[in-house]
Design a protein around this motif. Structure first.
Motif, PDB file in Angstrom:
ATOM      1  N   ILE A   1       0.869  -1.181   0.000  1.00  0.00           N
ATOM      2  CA  ILE A   1       0.000   0.000   0.000  1.00  0.00           C
ATOM      3  C   ILE A   1       0.900   1.223   0.000  1.00  0.00           C
ATOM      4  O   ILE A   1       1.616   1.487   0.962  1.00  0.00           O
ATOM      5  CB  ILE A   1      -0.932   0.013   1.227  1.00  0.00           C
ATOM      6  CG1 ILE A   1      -1.824  -1.226   1.223  1.00  0.00           C
ATOM      7  CG2 ILE A   1      -1.773   1.275   1.247  1.00  0.00           C
ATOM      8  CD1 ILE A   1      -2.672  -1.384   2.463  1.00  0.00           C
ATOM      9  N   CYS A   2       0.865   1.972  -1.090  1.00  0.00           N
ATOM     10  CA  CYS A   2       1.788   3.086  -1.252  1.00  0.00           C
ATOM     11  C   CYS A   2       1.030   4.279  -1.837  1.00  0.00           C
ATOM     12  O   CYS A   2       0.686   4.281  -3.015  1.00  0.00           O
ATOM     13  CB  CYS A   2       2.938   2.671  -2.176  1.00  0.00           C
ATOM     14  SG  CYS A   2       4.220   3.911  -2.367  1.00  0.00           S
ATOM     15  N   ASP A   3       0.748   5.264  -0.992  1.00  0.00           N
ATOM     16  CA  ASP A   3       0.113   6.486  -1.473  1.00  0.00           C
ATOM     17  C   ASP A   3       0.664   7.670  -0.690  1.00  0.00           C
ATOM     18  O   ASP A   3       1.153   7.526   0.436  1.00  0.00           O
ATOM     19  CB  ASP A   3      -1.411   6.407  -1.361  1.00  0.00           C
ATOM     20  CG  ASP A   3      -1.894   6.286   0.070  1.00  0.00           C
ATOM     21  OD1 ASP A   3      -1.996   7.330   0.736  1.00  0.00           O
ATOM     22  OD2 ASP A   3      -2.163   5.158   0.526  1.00  0.00           O
ATOM     23  N   VAL A   4       0.583   8.846  -1.291  1.00  0.00           N
ATOM     24  CA  VAL A   4       1.208  10.038  -0.727  1.00  0.00           C
ATOM     25  C   VAL A   4       0.593  10.412   0.615  1.00  0.00           C
ATOM     26  O   VAL A   4       1.301  10.730   1.578  1.00  0.00           O
ATOM     27  CB  VAL A   4       1.113  11.215  -1.720  1.00  0.00           C
ATOM     28  CG1 VAL A   4       1.598  12.510  -1.064  1.00  0.00           C
ATOM     29  CG2 VAL A   4       1.929  10.924  -2.973  1.00  0.00           C
ATOM     30  N   THR A   5      -0.735  10.375   0.716  1.00  0.00           N
ATOM     31  CA  THR A   5      -1.411  10.787   1.943  1.00  0.00           C
ATOM     32  C   THR A   5      -1.001   9.923   3.132  1.00  0.00           C
ATOM     33  O   THR A   5      -0.682  10.443   4.210  1.00  0.00           O
ATOM     34  CB  THR A   5      -2.934  10.735   1.766  1.00  0.00           C
ATOM     35  OG1 THR A   5      -3.315  11.606   0.690  1.00  0.00           O
ATOM     36  CG2 THR A   5      -3.639  11.169   3.037  1.00  0.00           C
ATOM     37  N   SER A   6      -0.972   8.608   2.934  1.00  0.00           N
ATOM     38  CA  SER A   6      -0.587   7.709   4.022  1.00  0.00           C
ATOM     39  C   SER A   6       0.842   7.951   4.460  1.00  0.00           C
ATOM     40  O   SER A   6       1.160   7.949   5.658  1.00  0.00           O
ATOM     41  CB  SER A   6      -0.758   6.252   3.585  1.00  0.00           C
ATOM     42  OG  SER A   6      -2.107   5.962   3.312  1.00  0.00           O
ATOM     43  N   PHE A   7       1.716   8.193   3.498  1.00  0.00           N
ATOM     44  CA  PHE A   7       3.116   8.417   3.856  1.00  0.00           C
ATOM     45  C   PHE A   7       3.295   9.749   4.567  1.00  0.00           C
ATOM     46  O   PHE A   7       4.084   9.854   5.513  1.00  0.00           O
ATOM     47  CB  PHE A   7       3.985   8.362   2.598  1.00  0.00           C
ATOM     48  CG  PHE A   7       5.458   8.465   2.889  1.00  0.00           C
ATOM     49  CD1 PHE A   7       6.076   7.560   3.744  1.00  0.00           C
ATOM     50  CD2 PHE A   7       6.225   9.465   2.320  1.00  0.00           C
ATOM     51  CE1 PHE A   7       7.436   7.647   4.029  1.00  0.00           C
ATOM     52  CE2 PHE A   7       7.576   9.565   2.596  1.00  0.00           C
ATOM     53  CZ  PHE A   7       8.181   8.652   3.444  1.00  0.00           C
ATOM     54  N   GLN A   8       2.562  10.766   4.151  1.00  0.00           N
ATOM     55  CA  GLN A   8       2.656  12.047   4.843  1.00  0.00           C
ATOM     56  C   GLN A   8       2.138  11.954   6.270  1.00  0.00           C
ATOM     57  O   GLN A   8       2.690  12.582   7.180  1.00  0.00           O
ATOM     58  CB  GLN A   8       1.897  13.118   4.059  1.00  0.00           C
ATOM     59  CG  GLN A   8       2.603  13.548   2.783  1.00  0.00           C
ATOM     60  CD  GLN A   8       1.877  14.663   2.066  1.00  0.00           C
ATOM     61  OE1 GLN A   8       0.650  14.668   1.967  1.00  0.00           O
ATOM     62  NE2 GLN A   8       2.625  15.621   1.544  1.00  0.00           N
ATOM     63  N   LEU A   9       1.102  11.165   6.488  1.00  0.00           N
ATOM     64  CA  LEU A   9       0.622  10.934   7.847  1.00  0.00           C
ATOM     65  C   LEU A   9       1.681  10.226   8.682  1.00  0.00           C
ATOM     66  O   LEU A   9       1.859  10.513   9.875  1.00  0.00           O
ATOM     67  CB  LEU A   9      -0.666  10.113   7.822  1.00  0.00           C
ATOM     68  CG  LEU A   9      -1.906  10.819   7.265  1.00  0.00           C
ATOM     69  CD1 LEU A   9      -3.074   9.839   7.156  1.00  0.00           C
ATOM     70  CD2 LEU A   9      -2.303  12.001   8.150  1.00  0.00           C
ATOM     71  N   ARG A  10       2.390   9.326   8.054  1.00  0.00           N
ATOM     72  CA  ARG A  10       3.480   8.612   8.727  1.00  0.00           C
ATOM     73  C   ARG A  10       4.598   9.590   9.105  1.00  0.00           C
ATOM     74  O   ARG A  10       5.121   9.553  10.231  1.00  0.00           O
ATOM     75  CB  ARG A  10       4.004   7.540   7.772  1.00  0.00           C
ATOM     76  CG  ARG A  10       4.929   6.499   8.359  1.00  0.00           C
ATOM     77  CD  ARG A  10       5.295   5.518   7.256  1.00  0.00           C
ATOM     78  NE  ARG A  10       6.283   4.555   7.684  1.00  0.00           N
ATOM     79  CZ  ARG A  10       6.996   3.795   6.847  1.00  0.00           C
ATOM     80  NH1 ARG A  10       6.779   3.903   5.534  1.00  0.00           N
ATOM     81  NH2 ARG A  10       7.881   2.939   7.288  1.00  0.00           N
TER      82      ARG A  10
END
Length: 396
Positions: free
Chosen positions: A262-271
């Motif tokens: 699972i790779c998306d910008v929003t999830s990574f920014q939340l991380r």
């Protein structure tokens, strides 16, 4: 007159800070070139390689979970056990693990369900059942999204020299398609790699807990795994406790290959925002230092400083600063990748600019909204890093 002295003093401090940040690029690139991607020694040893207990905390299934876990079953290492820990007995990851255990019956693998309540940290709660059953003198903690090479464990064990109790890996990512994957690789291969490698070079704490090997007796000496259940950033406090006990840590030659499906910008920014909140709670002076170390912010301040000190034109200096920072990051990423990048130079420019411009914004978001969301759970942090959960799931 006195006001001018303060202005000059502030400009001198900014210029020194700026030069220090440029040195971080040089240290990171040089040390990365020396340190990373060295082949482990395959010559016969006087003593056999130690057995390793590998703890794998799992929750949910993503498209890459099965192939990622399978790499742990196919490692070229003489003696290890796999201890899979899943909190929810109905989790679909249970079926994935059982299928792999059936596929590789010769591998010593076990599944532990239910978790245990030893603190607020979900990862520690999940891992504790497997940890108490670990039989080896060395324990490895490895997140679900990590992909291993056949010789990764051997490389980590060979870095466990006398006086070292913790061996960890530089966080990086596997090659994947899409802008989000490019963004992740740029972040871990530039900003994160630069700080991580420089910290290791000078003996500072830089441990991330996604892939680390620990001496079991030293871990017990500092309270065992359960002692860090009161923290969300258990990796930082684990490394800190080991250091205070007189032991050293080391970064292995191979990066940790993150390969989440699972790779998306929003999830990574939340991380990234969650990590920033943890850093600020643990090391409060980063409230000032971290945003000042960002390329665009630091460039503006340094341009003003050189204009005051040397009467240099601020705009050309700022543009040259961005170019130098950009080229340094390209070299840093190439060193960590150790091969051709999976994207072209245009994609790197777009991804790099996106990271540099959004970095200060994400840090500001972390400051003004200190509550931490971890999956469906919400936590609050006290200064010093101790956390409490606003709503608990695991019952003792």
């Amino acid at each position: 007159m006195s006001f001018s002295i303060y202005i000059y003093g502030f400009a001198i401090a900014l210029f020194i800070f700026y030069c220090g940040n440029l040195l971080l690029h040089i240290f990171g690139i040089t040390y990365g070139k020396i340190k990373l991607h060295k082949k482990p020694c395959l010559l016969p040893r006087e003593s056999p390689l130690p057995s390793v207990s590998i703890l794998k905390p799992l929750m949910g299934v993503d498209p890459n979970l099965s192939p990622n876990l399978e790499t742990f079953f196919t490692m070229q290492y003489p003696s290890y056990e796999l201890l899979f820990c899943i909190e929810d007995k109905e989790d679909p990851a249970v079926a994935v693990v059982n299928n792999l255990i059936d596929k590789y019956p010769k591998v010593n693998a076990h599944l532990y369900l239910g978790g245990s309540k030893v603190g607020v940290n979900p990862k520690i709660n999940n891992l504790n059942a497997g940890y108490v059953h670990a039989k080896s003198d060395f324990v490895m903690i490895s997140d679900s999204g990590i992909r291993m090479k056949e010789d990764t464990l051997l490389d980590m064990v060979q870095h466990m020299k006398d006086g070292i109790a913790l061996v960890h890996q530089l966080p990086f990512t596997c090659d994947r398609e899409g802008f989000a994957a490019t963004f992740e690789k740029i972040y871990f291969g530039t900003y994160q790699a630069r700080m991580y490698l420089t910290a290791d070079l000078f003996g500072a704490i830089c441990h991330t807990g996604m892939s680390s090997l620990i001496r079991r007796d030293v871990l017990e000496e500092v309270g065992g795994l359960q002692a860090f259940g009161c923290y969300l950033a258990e990796d930082f406090f684990l490394a800190k406790s080991i250091s205070e006990a007189g032991w050293k840590s080391a970064v292995s030659s191979q990066p940790a290959w993150q390969n989440s499906g699972i790779c998306d910008v929003t999830s990574f920014q939340l991380r990234l925002t969650r990590w920033a909140k943890l850093r600020v709670a643990m090391v409060p002076h980063l409230i000032i230092l971290e945003p000042l170390s960002e390329c665009m912010v630091l460039g503006c301040l340094a341009s003003w400083a050189v204009n005051v000190l040397f009467q240099w034109d601020a705009l050309p200096f700022y543009l040259v600063h961005i170019l130098v920072w950009f080229l340094s990051d390209w070299i840093m990423l190439s060193v960590v990748q150790n091969g051709p990048l999976p994207f072209n130079k245009f994609n790197f420019v777009v991804g790099w600019l996106f990271r540099e411009f959004t970095g200060p914004y994400l840090f500001a978001c972390a400051l003004f909204n200190p509550a931490i969301r971890w999956r469906e759970r919400t936590f609050k942090l006290h200064w010093g890093g101790i956390a409490y959960e606003t709503k608990s799931r695991i019952k003792s």
